[in-house]
Design a protein around this motif. Structure first.
Motif, PDB file in Angstrom:
ATOM      1  N   LEU A 147       0.804  -1.193   0.095  1.00  0.00           N
ATOM      2  CA  LEU A 147      -0.175   0.044  -0.061  1.00  0.00           C
ATOM      3  C   LEU A 147       0.880   1.282  -0.083  1.00  0.00           C
ATOM      4  O   LEU A 147       0.713   2.122  -0.644  1.00  0.00           O
ATOM      5  CB  LEU A 147      -1.103   0.245   1.130  1.00  0.00           C
ATOM      6  CG  LEU A 147      -1.859  -1.288   1.100  1.00  0.00           C
ATOM      7  CD1 LEU A 147      -2.598  -1.366   2.513  1.00  0.00           C
ATOM      8  CD2 LEU A 147      -2.879  -1.082   0.067  1.00  0.00           C
ATOM      9  N   TYR A 148       1.821   1.237   0.978  1.00  0.00           N
ATOM     10  CA  TYR A 148       2.708   2.343   0.995  1.00  0.00           C
ATOM     11  C   TYR A 148       3.413   2.741  -0.365  1.00  0.00           C
ATOM     12  O   TYR A 148       3.621   3.717  -0.928  1.00  0.00           O
ATOM     13  CB  TYR A 148       3.636   2.374   2.062  1.00  0.00           C
ATOM     14  CG  TYR A 148       3.184   2.243   3.570  1.00  0.00           C
ATOM     15  CD1 TYR A 148       2.534   3.464   4.049  1.00  0.00           C
ATOM     16  CD2 TYR A 148       3.069   1.087   4.061  1.00  0.00           C
ATOM     17  CE1 TYR A 148       1.873   3.438   5.243  1.00  0.00           C
ATOM     18  CE2 TYR A 148       2.244   1.128   5.423  1.00  0.00           C
ATOM     19  CZ  TYR A 148       1.779   2.076   5.989  1.00  0.00           C
ATOM     20  OH  TYR A 148       1.253   2.109   7.138  1.00  0.00           O
ATOM     21  N   ARG A 149       3.871   1.485  -0.837  1.00  0.00           N
ATOM     22  CA  ARG A 149       4.741   1.665  -2.327  1.00  0.00           C
ATOM     23  C   ARG A 149       3.753   2.292  -3.308  1.00  0.00           C
ATOM     24  O   ARG A 149       4.280   2.461  -4.336  1.00  0.00           O
ATOM     25  CB  ARG A 149       5.400   0.166  -2.454  1.00  0.00           C
ATOM     26  CG  ARG A 149       6.296  -0.167  -1.464  1.00  0.00           C
ATOM     27  CD  ARG A 149       6.897  -1.573  -1.496  1.00  0.00           C
ATOM     28  NE  ARG A 149       7.526  -1.688  -2.812  1.00  0.00           N
ATOM     29  CZ  ARG A 149       8.177  -3.177  -3.044  1.00  0.00           C
ATOM     30  NH1 ARG A 149       8.096  -3.895  -2.270  1.00  0.00           N
ATOM     31  NH2 ARG A 149       8.872  -3.243  -4.242  1.00  0.00           N
ATOM     32  N   ASN A 150       2.623   1.959  -3.228  1.00  0.00           N
ATOM     33  CA  ASN A 150       1.413   2.488  -4.148  1.00  0.00           C
ATOM     34  C   ASN A 150       0.744   3.727  -3.785  1.00  0.00           C
ATOM     35  O   ASN A 150       0.069   3.973  -4.485  1.00  0.00           O
ATOM     36  CB  ASN A 150       0.811   1.174  -4.590  1.00  0.00           C
ATOM     37  CG  ASN A 150       1.233   0.051  -5.434  1.00  0.00           C
ATOM     38  OD1 ASN A 150       2.388   0.183  -5.826  1.00  0.00           O
ATOM     39  ND2 ASN A 150       0.639  -0.974  -5.226  1.00  0.00           N
ATOM     40  N   GLY A 151       1.357   4.414  -3.067  1.00  0.00           N
ATOM     41  CA  GLY A 151       0.869   5.745  -2.702  1.00  0.00           C
ATOM     42  C   GLY A 151      -0.051   5.975  -1.746  1.00  0.00           C
ATOM     43  O   GLY A 151      -0.341   7.253  -1.536  1.00  0.00           O
ATOM     44  N   TRP A 152      -0.153   4.993  -1.089  1.00  0.00           N
ATOM     45  CA  TRP A 152      -1.291   5.074   0.174  1.00  0.00           C
ATOM     46  C   TRP A 152      -0.614   5.918   1.157  1.00  0.00           C
ATOM     47  O   TRP A 152       0.602   5.328   1.411  1.00  0.00           O
ATOM     48  CB  TRP A 152      -1.971   3.816   0.596  1.00  0.00           C
ATOM     49  CG  TRP A 152      -2.920   3.262  -0.551  1.00  0.00           C
ATOM     50  CD1 TRP A 152      -2.490   2.820  -1.836  1.00  0.00           C
ATOM     51  CD2 TRP A 152      -4.438   3.072  -0.188  1.00  0.00           C
ATOM     52  NE1 TRP A 152      -3.705   2.460  -2.232  1.00  0.00           N
ATOM     53  CE2 TRP A 152      -4.929   2.685  -1.391  1.00  0.00           C
ATOM     54  CE3 TRP A 152      -5.235   3.438   0.892  1.00  0.00           C
ATOM     55  CZ2 TRP A 152      -6.311   2.441  -1.530  1.00  0.00           C
ATOM     56  CZ3 TRP A 152      -6.571   2.898   0.759  1.00  0.00           C
ATOM     57  CH2 TRP A 152      -7.005   2.687  -0.352  1.00  0.00           C
ATOM     58  N   LYS A 153      -1.125   6.902   2.013  1.00  0.00           N
ATOM     59  CA  LYS A 153      -0.667   7.186   3.185  1.00  0.00           C
ATOM     60  C   LYS A 153      -1.344   6.654   4.271  1.00  0.00           C
ATOM     61  O   LYS A 153      -2.409   5.997   4.235  1.00  0.00           O
ATOM     62  CB  LYS A 153      -0.713   8.640   3.110  1.00  0.00           C
ATOM     63  CG  LYS A 153      -0.290   9.336   2.216  1.00  0.00           C
ATOM     64  CD  LYS A 153      -0.522  10.850   2.232  1.00  0.00           C
ATOM     65  CE  LYS A 153       0.250  11.828   0.996  1.00  0.00           C
ATOM     66  NZ  LYS A 153      -0.031  13.108   1.217  1.00  0.00           N
ATOM     67  N   THR A 154      -0.584   6.846   5.669  1.00  0.00           N
ATOM     68  CA  THR A 154      -1.375   6.285   6.718  1.00  0.00           C
ATOM     69  C   THR A 154      -2.663   6.708   7.211  1.00  0.00           C
ATOM     70  O   THR A 154      -3.433   5.886   7.690  1.00  0.00           O
ATOM     71  CB  THR A 154      -0.500   6.505   8.071  1.00  0.00           C
ATOM     72  OG1 THR A 154       0.034   7.724   8.008  1.00  0.00           O
ATOM     73  CG2 THR A 154       0.902   5.849   7.820  1.00  0.00           C
TER      74      THR A 154
END
Length: 314
Positions: free
Chosen positions: A151-158
């Motif tokens: 998720l982080y690697r695909n642009g999602w933020k916490t």
């Protein structure tokens, strides 16, 4: 006579305290929150027992205000997010903000926002799974290194992740979101350390490793070693427990269709291991976007719009 003696005694006590340098009540430390410039801050003294979920409870995160200077370096990915208490600190004084953080950081026990979700020891299905499906039906599995880092690697933020997790169960509040973001920041550091086998991992110094993930197959996602021995398949009807807002449209993949099918027909015998067979047997179809390399990115934009339109985040 007595009133005179009492006044004299009180006067002497006051004089003694004043000259002895007595101070007022102890103040709250002047660093109520981890520095938001380092949003993925990590306390090296945290252990898996501090962070991992157990018995369907969300991970408990220790939030030590006076240890904020020991946190690891973060990234620009979440720099636009500041918990409500951080914003309050500039208006109401850092001391009062610290007290609010202590009350809202889960110090008294485990977080319960995801208490209706299956535990982190549940096996993921051996098939393709969308980002919304992962966060809706398996929210605790952002603790699985490859799943969380995807998720982080695909642009999602916490903040994006926290909002979607809570929205799916109709539990989205600012207070709950603040706690989820704190938990997720710890998770991304721990996941990176495990997945890249580097105890000094952070998303800034390891940015070259945080490349886009274009495969959405969960078959090879591995859990942390601390829970590997307790993995078990879960019944699909149990996975639906607590879910209010289901994936729709291009986010309604094979996992959603299988869970819907078993729930609507009260088929209690099927588990996550049966999703590929159910998909074949009942000709479930994958979303068109799942065949592209940008499914997670497109999903993210839809998720942000959905949360904004829901208007439940205060």
């Amino acid at each position: 006579m007595l009133p005179t003696l009492w006044k004299s005694f009180a006067s002497e006590v006051f004089t003694f305290l004043t000259t002895a340098g007595a101070t007022g009540p102890e103040e709250v430390p002047d660093n109520p929150l981890p520095d938001q410039v380092n949003p993925l801050g990590w306390d090296s003294e945290e252990t898996d027992s501090d962070l991992d979920s157990d018995d369907n409870q969300e991970e408990a995160v220790r939030c030590d205000e006076d240890n904020s200077s020991s946190l690891g370096q973060g990234v620009s990915a979440d720099q636009d997010y500041q918990p409500e208490d951080k914003r309050q600190s500039t208006r109401n004084g850092r001391g009062r903000a610290a007290k609010a953080v202590a009350l809202r950081s889960g110090r008294s026990g485990l977080h319960t926002e995801l208490s209706s979700a299956i535990g982190v020891e549940a096996q993921l299905p051996g098939c393709q799974i969308g980002a919304v499906e992962l966060l809706t039906f398996f929210p605790n599995h952002t603790q699985w290194p490859e799943a969380g880092l995807r998720l982080y690697r695909n642009g999602w933020k916490t903040l994006d992740i926290a909002k979607l997790q809570l929205h799916a169960r109709n539990r989205l509040t600012r207070q709950g979101c603040d706690k989820r973001v704190a938990a997720l920041r710890h998770q991304v550091l721990k996941n990176g350390q495990i997945f890249f086998n580097d105890e000094f991992f952070n998303q800034t110094s390891h940015a070259h490793l945080m490349t886009t993930v274009t495969s959405y197959d969960a078959s090879n996602y591995a859990p942390r070693s601390t829970i590997a021995s307790s993995l078990a398949p879960n019944k699909l009807i149990d996975i639906a427990n607590g879910v209010v807002n289901w994936p729709t449209g291009e986010d309604r993949g094979l996992v959603t269709q299988a869970i819907e099918f078993t729930s609507e027909n009260a088929l209690i015998q099927y588990t996550t291991l049966d999703i590929p067979w159910l998909s074949f047997q009942h000709t479930f179809s994958s979303p068109n976007e799942s065949l592209t390399t940008t499914w997670d990115h497109a999903t993210l934009q839809r998720a942000r719009q959905t949360i904004e339109q829901a208007g439940t985040y205060r």
